[in-house]
Design a protein around this motif. Structure first.
Motif, mmCIF file in Angstrom:
data_model
loop_
_atom_site.group_PDB
_atom_site.id
_atom_site.type_symbol
_atom_site.label_atom_id
_atom_site.label_comp_id
_atom_site.label_asym_id
_atom_site.label_seq_id
_atom_site.Cartn_x
_atom_site.Cartn_y
_atom_site.Cartn_z
ATOM 1 N N HIS A 183 5.734 -2.033 1.676
ATOM 2 C CA HIS A 183 4.589 -2.862 2.053
ATOM 3 C C HIS A 183 4.968 -3.920 3.089
ATOM 4 N N LYS A 184 6.168 -4.451 2.971
ATOM 5 C CA LYS A 184 6.560 -5.571 3.817
ATOM 6 C C LYS A 184 6.547 -5.205 5.295
ATOM 7 N N ILE A 185 6.987 -4.005 5.622
ATOM 8 C CA ILE A 185 7.051 -3.588 7.024
ATOM 9 C C ILE A 185 5.769 -2.892 7.466
ATOM 10 N N TYR A 186 5.232 -2.020 6.616
ATOM 11 C CA TYR A 186 4.147 -1.148 7.066
ATOM 12 C C TYR A 186 2.760 -1.528 6.535
ATOM 13 N N GLY A 187 2.681 -2.471 5.602
ATOM 14 C CA GLY A 187 1.384 -2.873 5.083
ATOM 15 C C GLY A 187 0.895 -1.953 3.981
ATOM 16 N N PRO A 188 -0.213 -2.313 3.332
ATOM 17 C CA PRO A 188 -0.667 -1.593 2.134
ATOM 18 C C PRO A 188 -1.156 -0.174 2.389
ATOM 19 N N ILE A 189 -1.760 0.083 3.538
ATOM 20 C CA ILE A 189 -2.331 1.411 3.780
ATOM 21 C C ILE A 189 -1.242 2.415 4.140
ATOM 22 N N ILE A 190 -0.445 2.115 5.160
ATOM 23 C CA ILE A 190 0.595 3.051 5.599
ATOM 24 C C ILE A 190 1.595 3.316 4.482
ATOM 25 N N SER A 191 1.985 2.279 3.754
ATOM 26 C CA SER A 191 2.996 2.444 2.705
ATOM 27 C C SER A 191 2.513 3.302 1.544
ATOM 28 N N SER A 192 1.202 3.504 1.432
ATOM 29 C CA SER A 192 0.660 4.338 0.359
ATOM 30 C C SER A 192 0.466 5.791 0.780
ATOM 31 N N VAL A 193 0.662 6.099 2.053
ATOM 32 C CA VAL A 193 0.425 7.456 2.553
ATOM 33 C C VAL A 193 1.293 8.504 1.854
ATOM 34 N N PRO A 194 2.603 8.270 1.657
ATOM 35 C CA PRO A 194 3.404 9.305 0.975
ATOM 36 C C PRO A 194 2.848 9.697 -0.388
ATOM 37 N N GLN A 195 2.378 8.729 -1.158
ATOM 38 C CA GLN A 195 1.814 9.035 -2.467
ATOM 39 C C GLN A 195 0.520 9.834 -2.336
ATOM 40 N N LEU A 196 -0.299 9.494 -1.363
ATOM 41 C CA LEU A 196 -1.556 10.208 -1.158
ATOM 42 C C LEU A 196 -1.312 11.649 -0.716
ATOM 43 N N LEU A 197 -0.209 11.875 0.002
ATOM 44 C CA LEU A 197 0.110 13.215 0.490
ATOM 45 C C LEU A 197 0.800 14.084 -0.560
ATOM 46 N N SER A 198 1.142 13.499 -1.710
ATOM 47 C CA SER A 198 1.866 14.256 -2.732
ATOM 48 C C SER A 198 1.028 15.384 -3.322
ATOM 49 N N LYS A 199 -0.274 15.363 -3.089
ATOM 50 C CA LYS A 199 -1.149 16.425 -3.581
ATOM 51 C C LYS A 199 -1.016 17.703 -2.765
ATOM 52 N N PHE A 200 -0.355 17.612 -1.601
ATOM 53 C CA PHE A 200 -0.214 18.756 -0.709
ATOM 54 C C PHE A 200 1.181 19.356 -0.813
ATOM 55 N N SER A 201 1.267 20.650 -0.491
ATOM 56 C CA SER A 201 2.537 21.327 -0.363
ATOM 57 C C SER A 201 2.806 21.546 1.123
ATOM 58 N N PHE A 202 3.892 20.971 1.631
ATOM 59 C CA PHE A 202 4.191 21.071 3.049
ATOM 60 C C PHE A 202 4.978 22.348 3.343
ATOM 61 N N ASN A 203 4.441 23.136 4.239
ATOM 62 C CA ASN A 203 5.120 24.325 4.714
ATOM 63 C C ASN A 203 5.731 23.979 6.061
ATOM 64 N N MET A 204 7.030 23.685 6.077
ATOM 65 C CA MET A 204 7.682 23.240 7.299
ATOM 66 C C MET A 204 8.100 24.451 8.125
ATOM 67 N N ILE A 205 7.357 24.678 9.206
ATOM 68 C CA ILE A 205 7.520 25.861 10.038
ATOM 69 C C ILE A 205 8.786 25.720 10.895
ATOM 70 N N GLY A 206 9.535 26.816 10.998
ATOM 71 C CA GLY A 206 10.672 26.844 11.914
ATOM 72 C C GLY A 206 11.952 26.320 11.327
ATOM 73 N N ILE A 207 11.976 26.042 10.013
ATOM 74 C CA ILE A 207 13.210 25.556 9.387
ATOM 75 C C ILE A 207 13.964 26.746 8.806
#
Length: 207
Positions: A183-207
């Motif tokens: 929160h200190k660097i990125y603020g309340p919204i940006i710092s919560s993005v990783p948790q909000l994205l946890s509902k998705f499964s990332f398919n990292m193409i090209g790895i």
């Protein structure tokens, strides 16, 4: 009856929505004319705009890329210490999707073509109860007239694209593990993005 969570009592990973993310090096980056900032009398302008138009609505984008086998979030850096998600304020009567496409085209595209952006689902909403309070992920029950609402959307990137960023901004790729609850660097919204994205499964193409 309760929901069936499987033999181990946990949720089934197959239920997660899969999102493709592509390597950072599959994208191209350039610059264009600077966008002027209106830092002076910011609070007064906020109050004046609220008196004229009512609650301010912002729309912002979560754009993901892969780097070092880890999902990264694209952030705009302003004046070395301010980090923002790409997006901005809606015009009166403008839809969330149209407004976000317009803002992304203005800040990240050379030709400002709005059609090239694929806006997905809304990940969350934050509210500013009063002019000088911080954004909150809920609207307090005693607040009848909030001053600002910010909506975050997942925006899916194609396999390749050219980003063209205003000269007075930098487009950074920041790992989710660095952003999480920072929160200190990125603020309340940006710092919560990783948790909000946890509902998705990332398919990292090209790895």
């Amino acid at each position: 009856m309760g929901a069936d969570h499987g033999e181990n009592g946990g949720s089934d990973d197959s239920e997660k929505v899969e999102v493709n993310i592509y390597p950072l090096n599959s994208y191209y980056f350039g610059s264009k004319h600077a966008i002027p900032f209106k830092d002076q009398d910011r609070l007064q302008r906020f109050k004046s705009n609220y008196a004229d138009r009512g609650m301010r609505i912002n729309v912002e984008a979560a754009l993901m890329v892969e780097l070092f086998k880890h999902p990264h979030l694209l952030l705009l850096q302003i004046k070395n210490s301010i980090y923002k998600l790409p997006g901005g304020r809606l015009r009166p009567g403008e839809s969330d999707t149209d407004g976000l496409k317009r803002k992304l085209a203005k800040k990240l595209s050379a030709d400002e073509d709005e059609a090239q952006w694929e806006v997905g689902e809304c990940l969350g909403m934050w509210w500013r109860p009063d002019f000088e309070t911080l954004m909150q992920p809920f609207l307090p029950p005693n607040v009848q007239h909030p001053k600002e609402c910010t909506k975050l959307f997942l925006v899916k990137l194609p396999e390749t694209r050219r980003f063209t960023v205003p000269k007075n901004m930098k487009l950074l790729s920041v790992p989710l593990c660095q952003i999480h609850e920072n929160h200190k660097i990125y603020g309340p919204i940006i710092s919560s993005v990783p948790q909000l994205l946890s509902k998705f499964s990332f398919n990292m193409i090209g790895i």
